[in-house]
Design an enzyme around this catalytic site. Structure first.
Site, PDB file in Angstrom:
ATOM      1  N   ALA A 101       0.974  -1.284   0.155  1.00 50.06           N
ATOM      2  CA  ALA A 101      -0.069  -0.050   0.014  1.00 50.06           C
ATOM      3  C   ALA A 101       0.910   1.401  -0.020  1.00 50.06           C
ATOM      4  O   ALA A 101       0.508   2.393  -0.535  1.00 50.06           O
ATOM      5  CB  ALA A 101      -0.799  -0.022   1.171  1.00 50.06           C
ATOM      6  N   GLU A 114       2.988   1.669  -4.296  1.00 51.89           N
ATOM      7  CA  GLU A 114       2.232   2.044  -5.490  1.00 51.89           C
ATOM      8  C   GLU A 114       1.448   3.250  -5.459  1.00 51.89           C
ATOM      9  O   GLU A 114       1.607   4.195  -6.503  1.00 51.89           O
ATOM     10  CB  GLU A 114       1.372   0.775  -6.074  1.00 51.89           C
ATOM     11  CG  GLU A 114       0.657   1.001  -7.367  1.00 51.89           C
ATOM     12  CD  GLU A 114       1.843   0.754  -8.368  1.00 51.89           C
ATOM     13  OE1 GLU A 114       2.933   0.034  -8.070  1.00 51.89           O
ATOM     14  OE2 GLU A 114       1.452   0.821  -9.640  1.00 51.89           O
ATOM     15  N   SER A 163       1.594   5.734  -3.675  1.00 52.59           N
ATOM     16  CA  SER A 163       2.510   7.030  -3.012  1.00 52.59           C
ATOM     17  C   SER A 163       3.339   7.575  -4.675  1.00 52.59           C
ATOM     18  O   SER A 163       3.364   8.558  -4.754  1.00 52.59           O
ATOM     19  CB  SER A 163       3.381   6.823  -2.108  1.00 52.59           C
ATOM     20  OG  SER A 163       2.676   6.248  -0.905  1.00 52.59           O
ATOM     21  N   CYS A 179      -6.977   5.734   5.090  1.00 55.08           N
ATOM     22  CA  CYS A 179      -5.613   5.197   4.947  1.00 55.08           C
ATOM     23  C   CYS A 179      -4.596   5.901   6.052  1.00 55.08           C
ATOM     24  O   CYS A 179      -4.724   7.337   6.243  1.00 55.08           O
ATOM     25  CB  CYS A 179      -5.320   5.937   3.519  1.00 55.08           C
ATOM     26  SG  CYS A 179      -3.497   5.912   3.223  1.00 55.08           S
ATOM     27  N   GLU A 196       5.516  12.759   1.016  1.00 57.11           N
ATOM     28  CA  GLU A 196       6.381  12.612  -0.095  1.00 57.11           C
ATOM     29  C   GLU A 196       6.235  13.297  -1.366  1.00 57.11           C
ATOM     30  O   GLU A 196       6.993  13.758  -2.093  1.00 57.11           O
ATOM     31  CB  GLU A 196       6.020  11.001  -0.293  1.00 57.11           C
ATOM     32  CG  GLU A 196       6.543  10.017   0.710  1.00 57.11           C
ATOM     33  CD  GLU A 196       6.334   8.615   0.146  1.00 57.11           C
ATOM     34  OE1 GLU A 196       6.295   8.206  -0.910  1.00 57.11           O
ATOM     35  OE2 GLU A 196       6.228   7.936   1.352  1.00 57.11           O
TER      36      GLU A 196
HETATM   37  C1  HEM Z   1      -1.192   8.247  -2.465  1.00 55.61           C
HETATM   38  C2  HEM Z   1      -1.143   7.297  -1.822  1.00 55.61           C
HETATM   39  C3  HEM Z   1      -2.214   6.178  -1.171  1.00 55.61           C
HETATM   40  C4  HEM Z   1      -3.607   6.329  -1.444  1.00 55.61           C
HETATM   41  C5  HEM Z   1      -4.152   7.064  -2.628  1.00 55.61           C
HETATM   42  C6  HEM Z   1      -4.200   5.403  -0.581  1.00 55.61           C
HETATM   43  C7  HEM Z   1      -5.273   5.116  -0.601  1.00 55.61           C
HETATM   44  C8  HEM Z   1      -6.005   4.032   0.317  1.00 55.61           C
HETATM   45  C9  HEM Z   1      -7.353   4.006   0.589  1.00 55.61           C
HETATM   46  C10 HEM Z   1      -8.596   4.285  -0.531  1.00 55.61           C
HETATM   47  C11 HEM Z   1      -7.603   3.331   1.561  1.00 55.61           C
HETATM   48  C12 HEM Z   1      -8.931   2.805   2.156  1.00 55.61           C
HETATM   49  C13 HEM Z   1      -9.397   1.438   1.396  1.00 55.61           C
HETATM   50  C14 HEM Z   1     -10.960   1.166   1.691  1.00 55.61           C
HETATM   51  O1  HEM Z   1     -11.504   1.560   3.002  1.00 55.61           O
HETATM   52  O2  HEM Z   1     -11.562   0.797   0.853  1.00 55.61           O
HETATM   53  C15 HEM Z   1      -6.469   3.057   2.176  1.00 55.61           C
HETATM   54  C16 HEM Z   1      -6.098   2.194   3.437  1.00 55.61           C
HETATM   55  C17 HEM Z   1      -4.903   1.991   3.957  1.00 55.61           C
HETATM   56  N1  HEM Z   1      -3.817   2.611   3.556  1.00 55.61           N
HETATM   57 FE1  HEM Z   1      -3.486   3.809   1.918  1.00 55.61          FE
HETATM   58  N2  HEM Z   1      -2.879   4.927   0.405  1.00 55.61           N
HETATM   59  C18 HEM Z   1      -1.997   5.711   0.040  1.00 55.61           C
HETATM   60  C19 HEM Z   1      -0.818   5.506   0.703  1.00 55.61           C
HETATM   61  C20 HEM Z   1      -0.615   4.701   1.858  1.00 55.61           C
HETATM   62  C21 HEM Z   1       0.678   4.486   2.487  1.00 55.61           C
HETATM   63  C22 HEM Z   1       2.194   5.556   2.316  1.00 55.61           C
HETATM   64  C23 HEM Z   1       0.601   3.688   3.431  1.00 55.61           C
HETATM   65  C24 HEM Z   1       1.676   2.964   4.187  1.00 55.61           C
HETATM   66  C25 HEM Z   1       2.758   3.503   4.473  1.00 55.61           C
HETATM   67  C26 HEM Z   1      -0.701   3.141   3.206  1.00 55.61           C
HETATM   68  C27 HEM Z   1      -1.432   2.212   4.143  1.00 55.61           C
HETATM   69  C28 HEM Z   1      -2.709   2.050   4.274  1.00 55.61           C
HETATM   70  C29 HEM Z   1      -3.284   0.982   5.067  1.00 55.61           C
HETATM   71  C30 HEM Z   1      -2.585   0.113   6.001  1.00 55.61           C
HETATM   72  C31 HEM Z   1      -4.681   1.225   4.958  1.00 55.61           C
HETATM   73  C32 HEM Z   1      -5.698   0.433   5.857  1.00 55.61           C
HETATM   74  C33 HEM Z   1      -6.341   1.120   7.026  1.00 55.61           C
HETATM   75  C34 HEM Z   1      -7.196   0.190   7.645  1.00 55.61           C
HETATM   76  O3  HEM Z   1      -7.954  -0.595   7.135  1.00 55.61           O
HETATM   77  O4  HEM Z   1      -7.445   0.544   8.784  1.00 55.61           O
HETATM   78  N3  HEM Z   1      -1.461   3.816   2.320  1.00 55.61           N
HETATM   79  N4  HEM Z   1      -5.452   3.641   1.464  1.00 55.61           N
END
Ligand code: HEM
Length: 383
Positions: free
Chosen positions: A221, A224, A226, A333, A342
């Site tokens: 996560a 890609e 980021s 997220c 970043e």
């Molecule tokens: C532009 C960058 C990013 C985008 C667009 C993005 C997008 C998302 C979205 C849409 C979700 C929610 C998914 C859902 O509920 O259906 C999510 C959850 C999450 N993202 Fe990101 N993400 C990004 C960067 C990152 C980064 C840098 C990390 C970790 C270093 C990360 C870790 C996570 C994690 C662990 C979740 C799950 C949270 C949970 O279930 O409580 N993401 N992300």
């Protein structure tokens, strides 16, 4: 769809708020297209992320081994709450702000490597290595393993990914994580994985499968999406001379640009699939319990019912930050502050170090129905 997601979503959004579709694996599913419905469903606890609530014959998605499947994106409370609390500690806005000097050093050294080259690809030579470098550094992944990540994510997320290709890549990644966690357990470092291992070994708050799954999720996560947001923000800056001049004069405007690019490009086109725990009415359609529901973040973010002239990049929109690109509710997220930082540093660095950078050839997009990102952004650096 993979080549023009926003065009396809626009047509569907105008045709209706909720559509019966066929998922990429051939199973039946629903697609939700409008902002108000997507926002409501993202935060609605009647939609489960736990596959055990899916009807037989529904969407399968990636078939991960159990040791990678016990992750936050497949969980509901209370397991989700326990795991999220542990993982979330390392990603608070405060903790992320503390990382700033380290990230600045990483991005400056990447810029040093580019200096003197005439033509580069801002995706391959800058955004990707920066995103991989940051998340690997945070988690404590050794430098020599980093180049495997691009290969792995392409093999899993690319539109031409085959079921067998995905399966063998996932096996390779699994072996990598098991070995990495064993190495960290034997020789802990000042990194997040070592801290999570300590939390697990201290009082079993994490099962071994949960630990491996979390490592997998954070790396996947964290990379890609980021890299894609960063490349999108760089593209927007480079293409629009007036915007670029304005940001050079006032770099304090960069975070607003990043936010607007996050809305406009929506690096995650769809939220994680959801399964209603009961029959739920959404947008005038009754979705039966256990069906698969895809919420289109990309479509919601460009819904003209929510945003005036949604297809334009307009960093001074009063409500840009209310986009749904990072989700909403309990699955919001955890990496959002890191991803924003970043992208901000990437834009600032290219503006300062290579003020004359110009695109010299056409861009291309990754052909994917899940993520939106540039695969090439060819630029001439100028002097
Ligand atoms: C532009 C960058 C990013 C985008 C667009 C993005 C997008 C998302 C979205 C849409 C979700 C929610 C998914 C859902 O509920 O259906 C999510 C959850 C999450 N993202 Fe990101 N993400 C990004 C960067 C990152 C980064 C840098 C990390 C970790 C270093 C990360 C870790 C996570 C994690 C662990 C979740 C799950 C949270 C949970 O279930 O409580 N993401 N992300």
């Amino acid at each position: 769809m993979a080549h023009d997601p926003h065009g396809v979503f626009a047509r569907m959004r105008e045709a209706g708020p909720v559509h019966a579709i066929v998922a990429p694996d051939g199973s039946p599913a629903w697609l939700v297209t409008r902002y108000a419905d997507v926002q409501a469903a993202l935060g609605d606890p009647r939609f489960s992320l736990d596959k055990r609530h899916a009807k037989p014959g529904g969407y399968k998605g990636f078939e991960l081994p159990p040791a990678l499947d016990a992750n936050l994106l497949n969980m509901d409370p209370p397991d989700h709450t326990r795991l999220r609390r542990l993982a979330g500690q390392a990603f608070t806005p405060r903790h992320t702000a503390d990382l700033r000097p380290r990230l600045e050093r990483t991005v400056e050294s990447l810029a040093d490597d580019l200096a003197g080259r005439e033509r580069i690809d801002l995706v391959k030579d800058f955004a990707s290595p920066f995103a991989v470098g940051v998340i690997c550094e945070l988690l404590g992944v050794p430098a020599e393993s980093r180049s495997d990540f691009r290969t792995w994510t392409n093999a899993v997320l690319g539109a031409d990914a085959t079921r067998e290709g995905i399966r063998s890549t996932v096996r390779e990644m699994y072996a990598f994580f098991v070995a990495l966690l064993a190495a960290k357990r034997a020789d802990p470092g000042p990194d997040l994985l070592s801290a999570l291992i300590a939390a697990r070994d201290a009082d079993d708050r994490l099962s071994e499968d949960e630990l491996t799954s979390l490592a997998f999720l954070l790396l996947f996560a964290g990379y890609e999406n980021s890299a894609n947001l960063m490349a999108g923000a760089l593209y927007a800056t480079i293409e629009d001379q007036a915007l670029r001049d304005a940001l050079r004069d006032d770099p304090a405007g960069v975070p607003a640009l990043v936010e607007e690019v996050a809305r406009h490009m929506s690096p995650a086109l769809l939220a994680i699939r959801r399964f209603p725990l009961q029959d739920i009415e959404l947008g005038g359609v009754t979705i039966p319990a256990g069906d698969t529901v895809f919420l289109s973040i990309a479509s919601a973010n460009r819904d003209p019912r929510r945003y005036a002239r949604p297809d334009r990049i307009q960093p001074d929109r009063p409500d840009a930050a209310r986009h749904l690109s990072f989700g909403q509710g309990i699955h919001y997220c955890i990496g959002a502050p890191l991803a924003r930082l970043e992208a901000e540093l990437a834009v600032r660095t290219i503006l300062t170090r290579f003020p004359k950078a110009r695109r010299h050839a056409p861009i291309s997009w990754q052909p994917s129905v899940r993520v939106r990102g540039l695969s090439t952004l060819p630029v001439e650096l100028g002097d």
